[in-house]
Design a protein around this motif. Structure first.
Motif, mmCIF file in Angstrom:
data_model
loop_
_atom_site.group_PDB
_atom_site.id
_atom_site.type_symbol
_atom_site.label_atom_id
_atom_site.label_comp_id
_atom_site.label_asym_id
_atom_site.label_seq_id
_atom_site.Cartn_x
_atom_site.Cartn_y
_atom_site.Cartn_z
ATOM 1 N N PRO A 99 -11.915 9.383 -5.626
ATOM 2 C CA PRO A 99 -10.454 9.367 -5.630
ATOM 3 C C PRO A 99 -9.911 7.959 -5.860
ATOM 4 C CG PRO A 99 -11.307 9.606 -3.392
ATOM 5 C CD PRO A 99 -12.488 9.684 -4.303
ATOM 6 N N SER A 100 -8.695 7.870 -6.386
ATOM 7 C CA SER A 100 -7.991 6.587 -6.400
ATOM 8 C C SER A 100 -7.562 6.271 -4.968
ATOM 9 C CB SER A 100 -6.761 6.662 -7.285
ATOM 10 O OG SER A 100 -7.161 6.932 -8.598
ATOM 11 N N GLY A 131 -12.511 -7.885 3.008
ATOM 12 C CA GLY A 131 -13.646 -6.962 3.169
ATOM 13 C C GLY A 131 -13.191 -5.575 3.601
ATOM 14 N N ALA A 132 -12.189 -5.519 4.495
ATOM 15 C CA ALA A 132 -11.686 -4.217 4.964
ATOM 16 C C ALA A 132 -11.077 -3.440 3.799
ATOM 17 C CB ALA A 132 -10.658 -4.435 6.071
ATOM 18 N N SER A 170 -13.967 1.092 -1.956
ATOM 19 C CA SER A 170 -15.331 1.271 -2.473
ATOM 20 C C SER A 170 -15.798 2.724 -2.340
ATOM 21 C CB SER A 170 -16.306 0.386 -1.684
ATOM 22 O OG SER A 170 -16.522 0.953 -0.399
ATOM 23 N N ARG A 171 -16.979 3.005 -2.861
ATOM 24 C CA ARG A 171 -17.602 4.321 -2.714
ATOM 25 C C ARG A 171 -17.700 4.706 -1.234
ATOM 26 N NH1 ARG A 171 -18.518 8.456 -1.923
ATOM 27 N NH2 ARG A 171 -20.077 9.946 -2.599
ATOM 28 N N ALA A 172 -18.022 3.704 -0.398
ATOM 29 C CA ALA A 172 -18.192 3.963 1.043
ATOM 30 C C ALA A 172 -16.901 4.442 1.700
ATOM 31 C CB ALA A 172 -18.680 2.691 1.745
ATOM 32 N N GLY A 173 -15.759 4.086 1.120
ATOM 33 C CA GLY A 173 -14.481 4.469 1.726
ATOM 34 C C GLY A 173 -13.867 5.716 1.121
#
Ligand SMILES: NC(=O)c1ccc[n+]([C@@H]2O[C@H](COP(=O)([O-])OP(=O)(O)OC[C@H]3O[C@@H](n4cnc5c(N)ncnc54)[C@H](OP(=O)(O)O)[C@@H]3O)[C@@H](O)[C@H]2O)c1
Length: 237
Positions: free
Chosen positions: A120-121, A207-208, A214-217
């Motif tokens: 997703p965006s 970083g947050a 990122s993919r992780a979020g």
């Protein structure tokens, strides 16, 4: 701080603020942090026609769409309850809440172009711990940031099905023009009162936001990510 982090990690970043000179100079400086690039598109985000022009300028440059929108521009105002001016309420609610909504609305078609089921965006709204815990004499600021956090959740409901996530980041104290006087006046107490014994650093906030982008979020949606060393859950003093 946030734009630097994205440029350092290879993104093409558009920054916007009222002063064209400052915006252009900062974009040039940030590009030196490449591999990414930074491009200046000055605008007054208090003003609806500037918001429309900014959205148009971005869509001309990025016809293929937008991956991430970070609504960061904001203002604060503190005064005693006896003297708190109506103008501060109008300015802060307009800039910190209402026009975050309208800039997002204008950029939604571009965000939708890039958002997919798997990736997703992202919309990241910069709130504040002042929207979570009380801050003396900051009537409009606390109200505006709590509103922003809550509005972001409502936007997440509307935009999730369009493959766009909406989250807020709630920073504690970071060094900036906004906190310059506060840190001069009370910096030592703020550091001493923080569980981690320091204020935020540029990489903490960059970083947050990179995590959320990122993919992780990609499965985090409608959240408020607090980045304050724990000060809002447990002031040390
Ligand atoms: N620093 C902290 O400790 C802290 C903590 C919690 C939350 N925050 C939030 O973080 C965000 C950034 O704040 P900051 O600390 O970096 O403060 P800052 O240094 O005062 O930055 C505010 C930014 O917003 C821009 N801005 C203000 N009014 C604008 C307008 N009408 N149109 C376009 N841009 C405008 C300013 O540029 P121009 O003035 O040149 O237009 C500046 O780039 C804000 O939303 C703030 O509430 C900061």
């Amino acid at each position: 701080m946030i734009a630097t982090g994205f440029v350092e990690n290879g993104a093409r970043v558009y920054i916007s603020s009222r002063s064209a000179d400052v915006c252009n100079k900062v974009a040039e400086e940030l590009t030196e942090h490449g591999p990414g690039v930074c491009i200046s598109l000055p605008a007054d985000l208090q003003n609806m026609s500037d918001i429309e022009k900014l959205a148009e300028a971005i869509s001309k440059r990025e016809p293929g769409g937008l991956d991430v929108l970070i609504n960061n521009a904001g203002a604060s105002w503190g005064a005693s309850i006896d003297e708190y001016p109506e103008s501060a309420f109008n300015k802060l609610m307009n800039l910190n809440v209402i026009n975050v909504f309208f800039l997002t609305q204008k950029l939604m078609p571009l965000l939708q172009k890039k958002g997919t089921f798997d990736c997703p965006s992202r919309i990241i709204n910069i709130g504040s711990i002042a929207g979570i815990v009380t801050h003396n004499n900051m009537f409009a600021y606390t109200a505006s940031k709590a509103s922003l956090h809550h509005m972001s959740k409502t936007m997440a409901i509307a935009l999730g099905p369009r493959h766009i996530t909406v989250n807020s980041v709630a920073p504690g104290v970071f060094p900036s023009s906004m906190t310059k006087e506060l840190l001069k006046r009370d910096g030592e107490n703020i550091v001493q009162g923080n569980l981690m014994n320091r204020i935020g650093r540029p990489n903490d906030i960059a970083g947050a936001c990179i995590y959320l982008a990122s993919r992780a979020g990609s499965y985090v949606n409608g959240d408020v990510l607090v980045v304050d060393g724990g000060s809002s859950i447990a002031p040390k003093l």
